[in-house]
Design a protein around this motif. Structure first.
Motif, PDB file in Angstrom:
ATOM      1  N   THR A  84       0.855  -1.198   0.000  1.00 19.18           N
ATOM      2  CA  THR A  84       0.000   0.000   0.000  1.00 19.18           C
ATOM      3  C   THR A  84       0.885   1.240   0.000  1.00 19.18           C
ATOM      4  N   TYR A  85       0.371   2.305  -0.600  1.00 17.68           N
ATOM      5  CA  TYR A  85       1.162   3.525  -0.757  1.00 17.68           C
ATOM      6  C   TYR A  85       0.164   4.666  -0.884  1.00 17.68           C
ATOM      7  N   ALA A  86       0.206   5.629   0.023  1.00 13.22           N
ATOM      8  CA  ALA A  86      -0.747   6.747  -0.056  1.00 13.22           C
ATOM      9  C   ALA A  86      -0.227   7.968   0.691  1.00 13.22           C
ATOM     10  N   VAL A  87      -0.626   9.128   0.195  1.00 15.24           N
ATOM     11  CA  VAL A  87      -0.357  10.411   0.849  1.00 15.24           C
ATOM     12  C   VAL A  87      -1.717  11.083   1.022  1.00 15.24           C
ATOM     13  N   LEU A  88      -1.884  11.848   2.105  1.00 16.83           N
ATOM     14  CA  LEU A  88      -3.173  12.508   2.360  1.00 16.83           C
ATOM     15  C   LEU A  88      -3.577  13.394   1.183  1.00 16.83           C
ATOM     16  N   GLN A  92      -0.804  15.791  -1.633  1.00 18.36           N
ATOM     17  CA  GLN A  92      -0.210  15.036  -2.752  1.00 18.36           C
ATOM     18  C   GLN A  92       0.428  15.985  -3.769  1.00 18.36           C
ATOM     19  N   GLY A  93       1.359  15.440  -4.557  1.00 24.37           N
ATOM     20  CA  GLY A  93       2.000  16.226  -5.615  1.00 24.37           C
ATOM     21  C   GLY A  93       2.964  17.270  -5.068  1.00 24.37           C
ATOM     22  N   GLN A  94       3.388  17.113  -3.801  1.00 24.51           N
ATOM     23  CA  GLN A  94       4.300  18.088  -3.189  1.00 24.51           C
ATOM     24  C   GLN A  94       5.621  17.443  -2.778  1.00 24.51           C
ATOM     25  N   GLY A  95       5.904  16.268  -3.360  1.00 26.95           N
ATOM     26  CA  GLY A  95       7.203  15.645  -3.087  1.00 26.95           C
ATOM     27  C   GLY A  95       7.250  14.809  -1.812  1.00 26.95           C
ATOM     28  N   ILE A  96       6.096  14.465  -1.240  1.00 26.97           N
ATOM     29  CA  ILE A  96       6.092  13.628  -0.025  1.00 26.97           C
ATOM     30  C   ILE A  96       6.159  12.142  -0.399  1.00 26.97           C
ATOM     31  N   GLY A  97       5.464  11.751  -1.460  1.00 30.71           N
ATOM     32  CA  GLY A  97       5.379  10.332  -1.822  1.00 30.71           C
ATOM     33  C   GLY A  97       6.673   9.730  -2.343  1.00 30.71           C
ATOM     34  N   LYS A  98       7.419  10.485  -3.133  1.00 31.19           N
ATOM     35  CA  LYS A  98       8.603   9.896  -3.776  1.00 31.19           C
ATOM     36  C   LYS A  98       9.645   9.398  -2.774  1.00 31.19           C
ATOM     37  N   PRO A  99      10.011  10.188  -1.748  1.00 32.23           N
ATOM     38  CA  PRO A  99      10.972   9.650  -0.762  1.00 32.23           C
ATOM     39  C   PRO A  99      10.430   8.442   0.013  1.00 32.23           C
ATOM     40  N   ALA A 118      -0.864  -1.055  -9.351  1.00 34.33           N
ATOM     41  CA  ALA A 118      -0.988   0.403  -9.331  1.00 34.33           C
ATOM     42  C   ALA A 118      -2.431   0.831  -9.521  1.00 34.33           C
ATOM     43  N   SER A 119      -2.793   1.891  -8.789  1.00 27.77           N
ATOM     44  CA  SER A 119      -4.100   2.513  -8.985  1.00 27.77           C
ATOM     45  C   SER A 119      -4.067   3.279 -10.305  1.00 27.77           C
ATOM     46  N   ALA A 120      -5.197   3.893 -10.641  1.00 28.98           N
ATOM     47  CA  ALA A 120      -5.271   4.682 -11.878  1.00 28.98           C
ATOM     48  C   ALA A 120      -4.772   6.109 -11.651  1.00 28.98           C
ATOM     49  N   ALA A 125       1.249   6.231 -11.415  1.00 25.36           N
ATOM     50  CA  ALA A 125       1.818   5.653 -12.643  1.00 25.36           C
ATOM     51  C   ALA A 125       3.154   6.316 -12.958  1.00 25.36           C
ATOM     52  N   ARG A 126       3.216   7.630 -12.770  1.00 24.91           N
ATOM     53  CA  ARG A 126       4.452   8.365 -13.066  1.00 24.91           C
ATOM     54  C   ARG A 126       5.604   7.902 -12.175  1.00 24.91           C
ATOM     55  N   VAL A 127       5.349   7.816 -10.869  1.00 24.78           N
ATOM     56  CA  VAL A 127       6.466   7.453  -9.969  1.00 24.78           C
ATOM     57  C   VAL A 127       6.882   5.986 -10.161  1.00 24.78           C
TER      58      VAL A 127
HETATM   59  C1  LIG Z   1       0.602   8.061  -5.489  1.00 27.34           C
HETATM   60  C2  LIG Z   1       0.958   8.928  -4.282  1.00 27.34           C
HETATM   61  C3  LIG Z   1       1.246   8.046  -3.063  1.00 27.34           C
HETATM   62  C4  LIG Z   1       2.246   9.722  -4.627  1.00 27.34           C
HETATM   63  O1  LIG Z   1       2.553  10.582  -3.548  1.00 27.34           O
HETATM   64  P1  LIG Z   1       2.779  12.157  -3.842  1.00 27.34           P
HETATM   65  O2  LIG Z   1       3.191  12.802  -2.581  1.00 27.34           O
HETATM   66  O3  LIG Z   1       1.584  12.691  -4.540  1.00 27.34           O
HETATM   67  O4  LIG Z   1       4.026  12.052  -4.851  1.00 27.34           O
HETATM   68  P2  LIG Z   1       5.150  13.123  -5.198  1.00 27.34           P
HETATM   69  O5  LIG Z   1       4.605  14.504  -5.031  1.00 27.34           O
HETATM   70  O6  LIG Z   1       6.386  12.796  -4.424  1.00 27.34           O
HETATM   71  O7  LIG Z   1       5.440  12.773  -6.729  1.00 27.34           O
HETATM   72  C5  LIG Z   1       4.376  12.807  -7.646  1.00 27.34           C
HETATM   73  C6  LIG Z   1       4.911  12.951  -9.066  1.00 27.34           C
HETATM   74  O8  LIG Z   1       3.787  13.149  -9.945  1.00 27.34           O
HETATM   75  C7  LIG Z   1       3.830  14.452 -10.522  1.00 27.34           C
HETATM   76  N1  LIG Z   1       2.472  14.984 -10.534  1.00 27.34           N
HETATM   77  C8  LIG Z   1       1.879  15.856  -9.699  1.00 27.34           C
HETATM   78  N2  LIG Z   1       0.608  16.070 -10.075  1.00 27.34           N
HETATM   79  C9  LIG Z   1       0.384  15.291 -11.163  1.00 27.34           C
HETATM   80  C10 LIG Z   1      -0.732  15.038 -11.992  1.00 27.34           C
HETATM   81  N3  LIG Z   1      -1.887  15.638 -11.785  1.00 27.34           N
HETATM   82  N4  LIG Z   1      -0.573  14.166 -13.001  1.00 27.34           N
HETATM   83  C11 LIG Z   1       0.585  13.534 -13.240  1.00 27.34           C
HETATM   84  N5  LIG Z   1       1.688  13.735 -12.478  1.00 27.34           N
HETATM   85  C12 LIG Z   1       1.577  14.603 -11.466  1.00 27.34           C
HETATM   86  C13 LIG Z   1       4.753  15.234  -9.637  1.00 27.34           C
HETATM   87  O9  LIG Z   1       5.300  16.332 -10.333  1.00 27.34           O
HETATM   88  C14 LIG Z   1       5.775  14.166  -9.258  1.00 27.34           C
HETATM   89  O10 LIG Z   1       6.641  13.839 -10.344  1.00 27.34           O
HETATM   90  P3  LIG Z   1       8.077  14.544 -10.543  1.00 27.34           P
HETATM   91  O11 LIG Z   1       8.768  14.502  -9.213  1.00 27.34           O
HETATM   92  O12 LIG Z   1       8.776  13.719 -11.569  1.00 27.34           O
HETATM   93  O13 LIG Z   1       7.818  15.958 -11.009  1.00 27.34           O
HETATM   94  C15 LIG Z   1      -0.192   9.920  -3.946  1.00 27.34           C
HETATM   95  O14 LIG Z   1      -0.391  10.803  -5.028  1.00 27.34           O
HETATM   96  C16 LIG Z   1      -1.502   9.240  -3.548  1.00 27.34           C
HETATM   97  O15 LIG Z   1      -1.712   8.948  -2.380  1.00 27.34           O
HETATM   98  N6  LIG Z   1      -2.430   9.011  -4.512  1.00 27.34           N
HETATM   99  C17 LIG Z   1      -3.726   8.406  -4.181  1.00 27.34           C
HETATM  100  C18 LIG Z   1      -3.617   6.961  -3.717  1.00 27.34           C
HETATM  101  C19 LIG Z   1      -2.847   6.138  -4.723  1.00 27.34           C
HETATM  102  O16 LIG Z   1      -3.128   6.120  -5.904  1.00 27.34           O
HETATM  103  N7  LIG Z   1      -1.835   5.411  -4.231  1.00 27.34           N
HETATM  104  C20 LIG Z   1      -1.033   4.521  -5.036  1.00 27.34           C
HETATM  105  C21 LIG Z   1      -1.671   3.193  -4.991  1.00 27.34           C
HETATM  106  S1  LIG Z   1      -0.921   2.016  -6.017  1.00 27.34           S
END
Ligand SMILES: CC(C)(COP(=O)(O)OP(=O)(O)OC[C@H]1O[C@@H](n2cnc3c(N)ncnc32)[C@H](O)[C@@H]1OP(=O)(O)O)[C@@H](O)C(=O)NCCC(=O)NCCS
Length: 285
Positions: A84-88, A92-99, A118-120, A125-127
Motif C-alpha cells: 500500500t502507498y498513499a499520501v493525504l 499530494q503532488g508536493q514531493g512527499i510520496g517519492k521519498p 498500481a491505482s489509476a 503511474a508516473r512514480v
Molecule cells: C501516489 C501517491 C502516493 C504519490 O505521492 P505524492 O506525494 O503525490 O508524490 P510526489 O509529489 O512525491 O510525486 C508525484 C509525481 O507526480 C507528478 N504529478 C503531480 N501532479 C500530477 C498530476 N496531476 N498528473 C501527473 N503527475 C503529477 C509530480 O510532479 C511528481 O513527479 P516529478 O517529481 O517527476 O515531477 C499519492 O499521489 C496518492 O496517495 N495518490 C492516491 C492513492 C494512490 O493512488 N496510491 C497509489 C496506490 S498504487
C-alpha cells in the motif's frame, strides 16, 4: 512505521483511496464508498503482519499534524512487493510520496524481481515508471453472475495450512516466489479453495466479501475450474479484479458468466513477465 503507527497509516490510506475513487469515478459508476469495518479490520491485520515480517519495508511520513503519508512493502524470497502507498489528499503532488517509495524500494534492493498493483492515479503511474516498473494494464470484470452459466465443478475442496507447501510451489512457478508467511495471514482472514489432481493443481482465496482475491494454478484448465468454483461459492454481485491480458482464461470465465469488462490501473513489474495462470491480490501480489 511501527505497530503504533498502523491506525494512523490506515486513516491516511482510507482518505487517499476514498479521494482517489471519487476523483477517478466514471459517470456510470456508483458513488465512491468509504472502507467498510470488515475491510478495515483486514487492512489493519495485514499491515500489522507486514510491519512484523518487514519492518524495514514499511514507512510513514509525518509532520506536526501526525502521519501524512505511508508505504508498506515486503520481500518474499527474491521478490519485492509494494502493498500500500498513499499520501493525504491535499498534500499530494508536493514531493512527499517519492521519498517514501524510495525508502520502501531500498528494502528490496537485493531482490531481482518487483511487483505492485498500481491505482489509476496518474501520479502513481508516473512514480512507478520512473522507478523502473513496466506497467501492464489491469482489467476487472463485475456484475451479477449468471448462475445458469456456472458448470458443474468437481475436484475442488476447502484448503488448510497443510496446503501451504503446495501453494508456495505454485507461487514460485507463476510469480517466482512463494507467499510464505502471507499464506498464514490469508488463511486466518480468507477462505481457501484447492484443486490438486493428477492433471494439475491450484488454489484460490476468497476475500472477506466472498470474492476471488488471489489465484494460482499449474495450468489454465485448473485455474478455470477454481475460478468457476469461486464464483459458485461467492455473492450474486461480484468483481474479478486484477486481470492481465496474459490471463485470457479468466476473461473467458468472466464473459461466460455475463460480467462486464473494464480497465483498472496497472500491474507494475520489474525483472519478470506477467504471471499466468495467475490472478494477483492487490496488496499481497
Ligand atoms: C501516489 C501517491 C502516493 C504519490 O505521492 P505524492 O506525494 O503525490 O508524490 P510526489 O509529489 O512525491 O510525486 C508525484 C509525481 O507526480 C507528478 N504529478 C503531480 N501532479 C500530477 C498530476 N496531476 N498528473 C501527473 N503527475 C503529477 C509530480 O510532479 C511528481 O513527479 P516529478 O517529481 O517527476 O515531477 C499519492 O499521489 C496518492 O496517495 N495518490 C492516491 C492513492 C494512490 O493512488 N496510491 C497509489 C496506490 S498504487
Amino acid at each position: 512505521m511501527t505497530p503504533d503507527d498502523v491506525p494512523a497509516a490506515e486513516r491516511v490510506s482510507d482518505e487517499g483511496f476514498f479521494e482517489l475513487d471519487s476523483r477517478m469515478r466514471r459517470t456510470h459508476e456508483p458513488a465512491a464508498e468509504r472502507r467498510t469495518d470488515p475491510h478495515r479490520a483486514v487492512w489493519l491485520e495485514r499491515t500489522r503482519h507486514l510491519v512484523r515480517t518487514d519492518p524495514g519495508g514499511c514507512w510513514v511520513a509525518e509532520d506536526g499534524t501526525g502521519v501524512i503519508g505511508m508505504a508498506t512493502s515486503f520481500r518474499r524470497e527474491t521478490l519485492w512487493c509494494l502493498a500500500t502507498y498513499a499520501v493525504l489528499p491535499g498534500r499530494q503532488g508536493q514531493g512527499i510520496g517519492k521519498p517514501l517509495l524510495a525508502a520502501a524500494l531500498q528494502h528490496g534492493r537485493a531482490c531481482t524481481r518487483g511487483m505492485l498493483s498500481a491505482s489509476a492515479d496518474p501520479k502513481a503511474a508516473r512514480v512507478y515508471h520512473q522507478a523502473g516498473f513496466e506497467l501492464h494494464p489491469q482489467m476487472s470484470m463485475s456484475g451479477t453472475v449468471d448462475r445458469s452459466a456456472i458448470p458443474v465443478v468437481e475436484k475442488v475442496r476447502d484448503g488448510s495450512a497443510s496446503d501451504i507447501d503446495l501453494m508456495d510451489s505454485l507461487d514460485r512457478a507463476t510469480r517466482g516466489a512463494g507467499h510464505g508467511p502471507d499464506h498464514e495471514l490469508m488463511l486466518r482472514t480468507w477462505r481457501l479453495l484447492v484443486s490438486d489432481t493428477t492433471t494439475g493443481s491450484g488454489y484460490a482465496y476468497l476475500n472477506e466479501r466472498g470474492m476471488p482475491a488471489l489465484l494460482a494454478a499449474s495450468n489454465r484448465r485448473t485455474a478455470t475450474r477454481l475460478l468457476w468454483a469461486a464464483l459458485a461459492e461467492g455473492p450474486e454481485r461480484t468483481t474479478l479484479g486484477h486481470l492481465t491480458p496474459a490471463n485470457r482464461w479468466a476473461l473467458d470465465v468472466g464473459f461466460a458468466s455475463r460480467l462486464e469488462l473494464q480497465q483498472e490501473g496497472y500491474l507494475g513489474l520489474r525483472g519478470m513477465k506477467p504471471p499466468a495462470p495467475y490472478v494477483h491480490s492487490g496488496a499481497l501480489l
